[in-house]
Motif scaffolding. Sequence first.
Motif, PDB file in Angstrom:
ATOM      1  N   LYS A 121      40.630  48.432  43.444  1.00  0.00           N
ATOM      2  CA  LYS A 121      41.565  47.556  42.733  1.00  0.00           C
ATOM      3  C   LYS A 121      40.984  46.144  42.652  1.00  0.00           C
ATOM      4  O   LYS A 121      40.574  45.573  43.659  1.00  0.00           O
ATOM      5  N   TYR A 122      40.982  45.596  41.435  1.00  0.00           N
ATOM      6  CA  TYR A 122      40.484  44.246  41.186  1.00  0.00           C
ATOM      7  C   TYR A 122      41.611  43.385  40.624  1.00  0.00           C
ATOM      8  O   TYR A 122      42.281  43.789  39.678  1.00  0.00           O
ATOM      9  N   LEU A 123      41.794  42.208  41.196  1.00  0.00           N
ATOM     10  CA  LEU A 123      42.754  41.239  40.682  1.00  0.00           C
ATOM     11  C   LEU A 123      41.955  40.208  39.889  1.00  0.00           C
ATOM     12  O   LEU A 123      41.047  39.573  40.426  1.00  0.00           O
ATOM     13  N   ILE A 124      42.287  40.055  38.604  1.00  0.00           N
ATOM     14  CA  ILE A 124      41.531  39.160  37.730  1.00  0.00           C
ATOM     15  C   ILE A 124      42.408  37.977  37.340  1.00  0.00           C
ATOM     16  O   ILE A 124      43.482  38.154  36.759  1.00  0.00           O
TER      17      ILE A 124
ATOM     18  N   PRO B 149      36.529  26.918  31.466  1.00  0.00           N
ATOM     19  CA  PRO B 149      37.237  28.112  31.933  1.00  0.00           C
ATOM     20  C   PRO B 149      36.561  28.733  33.158  1.00  0.00           C
ATOM     21  O   PRO B 149      35.395  28.455  33.444  1.00  0.00           O
ATOM     22  N   SER B 150      37.315  29.560  33.850  1.00  0.00           N
ATOM     23  CA  SER B 150      36.762  30.274  35.000  1.00  0.00           C
ATOM     24  C   SER B 150      37.389  31.658  35.106  1.00  0.00           C
ATOM     25  O   SER B 150      38.498  31.891  34.630  1.00  0.00           O
ATOM     26  N   LEU B 151      36.649  32.554  35.722  1.00  0.00           N
ATOM     27  CA  LEU B 151      37.134  33.896  36.043  1.00  0.00           C
ATOM     28  C   LEU B 151      37.069  34.052  37.553  1.00  0.00           C
ATOM     29  O   LEU B 151      36.008  33.853  38.153  1.00  0.00           O
ATOM     30  N   LEU B 152      38.176  34.381  38.165  1.00  0.00           N
ATOM     31  CA  LEU B 152      38.222  34.660  39.590  1.00  0.00           C
ATOM     32  C   LEU B 152      38.587  36.125  39.739  1.00  0.00           C
ATOM     33  O   LEU B 152      39.646  36.556  39.275  1.00  0.00           O
ATOM     34  N   ILE B 153      37.689  36.892  40.349  1.00  0.00           N
ATOM     35  CA  ILE B 153      37.913  38.336  40.514  1.00  0.00           C
ATOM     36  C   ILE B 153      37.909  38.641  42.003  1.00  0.00           C
ATOM     37  O   ILE B 153      36.929  38.384  42.699  1.00  0.00           O
ATOM     38  N   LEU B 154      39.031  39.191  42.476  1.00  0.00           N
ATOM     39  CA  LEU B 154      39.179  39.574  43.879  1.00  0.00           C
ATOM     40  C   LEU B 154      39.174  41.086  43.993  1.00  0.00           C
ATOM     41  O   LEU B 154      39.897  41.763  43.270  1.00  0.00           O
ATOM     42  N   GLY B 155      38.371  41.608  44.897  1.00  0.00           N
ATOM     43  CA  GLY B 155      38.346  43.048  45.127  1.00  0.00           C
ATOM     44  C   GLY B 155      36.983  43.629  44.833  1.00  0.00           C
ATOM     45  O   GLY B 155      36.109  42.929  44.370  1.00  0.00           O
ATOM     46  N   PRO B 156      36.803  44.905  45.123  1.00  0.00           N
ATOM     47  CA  PRO B 156      37.802  45.839  45.606  1.00  0.00           C
ATOM     48  C   PRO B 156      38.046  45.749  47.111  1.00  0.00           C
ATOM     49  O   PRO B 156      39.102  46.131  47.584  1.00  0.00           O
ATOM     50  N   GLY B 157      37.096  45.204  47.866  1.00  0.00           N
ATOM     51  CA  GLY B 157      37.294  45.054  49.304  1.00  0.00           C
ATOM     52  C   GLY B 157      38.103  43.815  49.614  1.00  0.00           C
ATOM     53  O   GLY B 157      38.241  42.906  48.786  1.00  0.00           O
ATOM     54  N   GLU B 158      38.635  43.733  50.821  1.00  0.00           N
ATOM     55  CA  GLU B 158      39.510  42.634  51.186  1.00  0.00           C
ATOM     56  C   GLU B 158      38.821  41.272  51.077  1.00  0.00           C
ATOM     57  O   GLU B 158      39.420  40.299  50.673  1.00  0.00           O
TER      58      GLU B 158
ATOM     59  N   ASP C 220      36.091  40.615  49.172  1.00  0.00           N
ATOM     60  CA  ASP C 220      35.283  40.497  47.956  1.00  0.00           C
ATOM     61  C   ASP C 220      35.890  39.473  47.015  1.00  0.00           C
ATOM     62  O   ASP C 220      37.056  39.578  46.634  1.00  0.00           O
ATOM     63  N   ARG C 221      35.079  38.493  46.625  1.00  0.00           N
ATOM     64  CA  ARG C 221      35.550  37.396  45.776  1.00  0.00           C
ATOM     65  C   ARG C 221      34.412  36.953  44.876  1.00  0.00           C
ATOM     66  O   ARG C 221      33.336  36.621  45.347  1.00  0.00           O
ATOM     67  N   PHE C 222      34.671  36.956  43.595  1.00  0.00           N
ATOM     68  CA  PHE C 222      33.674  36.552  42.614  1.00  0.00           C
ATOM     69  C   PHE C 222      34.261  35.429  41.763  1.00  0.00           C
ATOM     70  O   PHE C 222      35.351  35.570  41.219  1.00  0.00           O
ATOM     71  N   CYS C 223      33.537  34.319  41.641  1.00  0.00           N
ATOM     72  CA  CYS C 223      33.971  33.203  40.809  1.00  0.00           C
ATOM     73  C   CYS C 223      32.894  32.961  39.758  1.00  0.00           C
ATOM     74  O   CYS C 223      31.730  32.740  40.096  1.00  0.00           O
ATOM     75  N   ILE C 224      33.284  32.998  38.496  1.00  0.00           N
ATOM     76  CA  ILE C 224      32.353  32.771  37.396  1.00  0.00           C
ATOM     77  C   ILE C 224      32.881  31.587  36.592  1.00  0.00           C
ATOM     78  O   ILE C 224      33.992  31.630  36.065  1.00  0.00           O
ATOM     79  N   LEU C 225      32.084  30.539  36.530  1.00  0.00           N
ATOM     80  CA  LEU C 225      32.476  29.330  35.823  1.00  0.00           C
ATOM     81  C   LEU C 225      31.843  29.309  34.441  1.00  0.00           C
ATOM     82  O   LEU C 225      30.732  29.792  34.257  1.00  0.00           O
ATOM     83  N   GLY C 226      32.539  28.718  33.470  1.00  0.00           N
ATOM     84  CA  GLY C 226      32.019  28.608  32.122  1.00  0.00           C
ATOM     85  C   GLY C 226      32.046  27.180  31.632  1.00  0.00           C
ATOM     86  O   GLY C 226      32.649  26.298  32.244  1.00  0.00           O
ATOM     87  N   ASP C 227      31.378  26.962  30.522  1.00  0.00           N
ATOM     88  CA  ASP C 227      31.353  25.663  29.865  1.00  0.00           C
ATOM     89  C   ASP C 227      31.260  25.925  28.370  1.00  0.00           C
ATOM     90  O   ASP C 227      30.182  26.209  27.849  1.00  0.00           O
ATOM     91  N   THR C 228      32.390  25.873  27.684  1.00  0.00           N
ATOM     92  CA  THR C 228      32.402  26.240  26.268  1.00  0.00           C
ATOM     93  C   THR C 228      31.683  25.219  25.396  1.00  0.00           C
ATOM     94  O   THR C 228      31.245  25.555  24.304  1.00  0.00           O
ATOM     95  N   LYS C 229      31.540  23.985  25.862  1.00  0.00           N
ATOM     96  CA  LYS C 229      30.786  22.998  25.087  1.00  0.00           C
ATOM     97  C   LYS C 229      29.323  23.423  24.939  1.00  0.00           C
ATOM     98  O   LYS C 229      28.692  23.148  23.929  1.00  0.00           O
ATOM     99  N   SER C 230      28.794  24.075  25.951  1.00  0.00           N
ATOM    100  CA  SER C 230      27.412  24.560  25.868  1.00  0.00           C
ATOM    101  C   SER C 230      27.354  26.032  25.468  1.00  0.00           C
ATOM    102  O   SER C 230      26.305  26.658  25.534  1.00  0.00           O
TER     103      SER C 230
END
Length: 136
Positions: free
Chosen positions: A115-118, A80-89, A91-101
């Motif tokens: 405003k954050y787009l998730i 799975p991954s979480l992509l969070i955009l904002g609050p600035g134009e 601004d971009r955060f990508c968080i990767l996961g690994d549920t097996k571990s």
Amino acid sequence: MILKFSHPFSYLWLATMVCLIYGGNMGEVQAQNQEIKGMTGGNENSGDCGYVSDKPNYVLQLNEQAYSLNVILETQAEKPSLLILGPGEGDRFCILGDTKSGKNPQMGGVWAAGKYLIYVGDSQGSQNPFTLKISR
């Protein structure tokens, strides 16, 4: 108890605290914990953060800085991954996961007002049920 305020913004602070303590809703301020359910992945290749939907899974609007905000993704998706955009134009955060571990994507700390787009994605393009937990 008598409270004395010397600055006009102190009244706003008091109103906000009363609202948060008693669970009221002041505009877009999130007073309580949130749980959002949906499906991971989508048709859009985000590049570094896997496949996501063409629309955000959740839009978080913070009218003021949040000093302790946590976003945690729970899913059985393998990558799975979480992509969070904002609050600035830009601004971009990508968080990767690994549920097996045992590592689900999460992001916490101090969040600026705005405003954050998730987007809840999947590195392999799979679609699996998820629960997104947002807590203050």
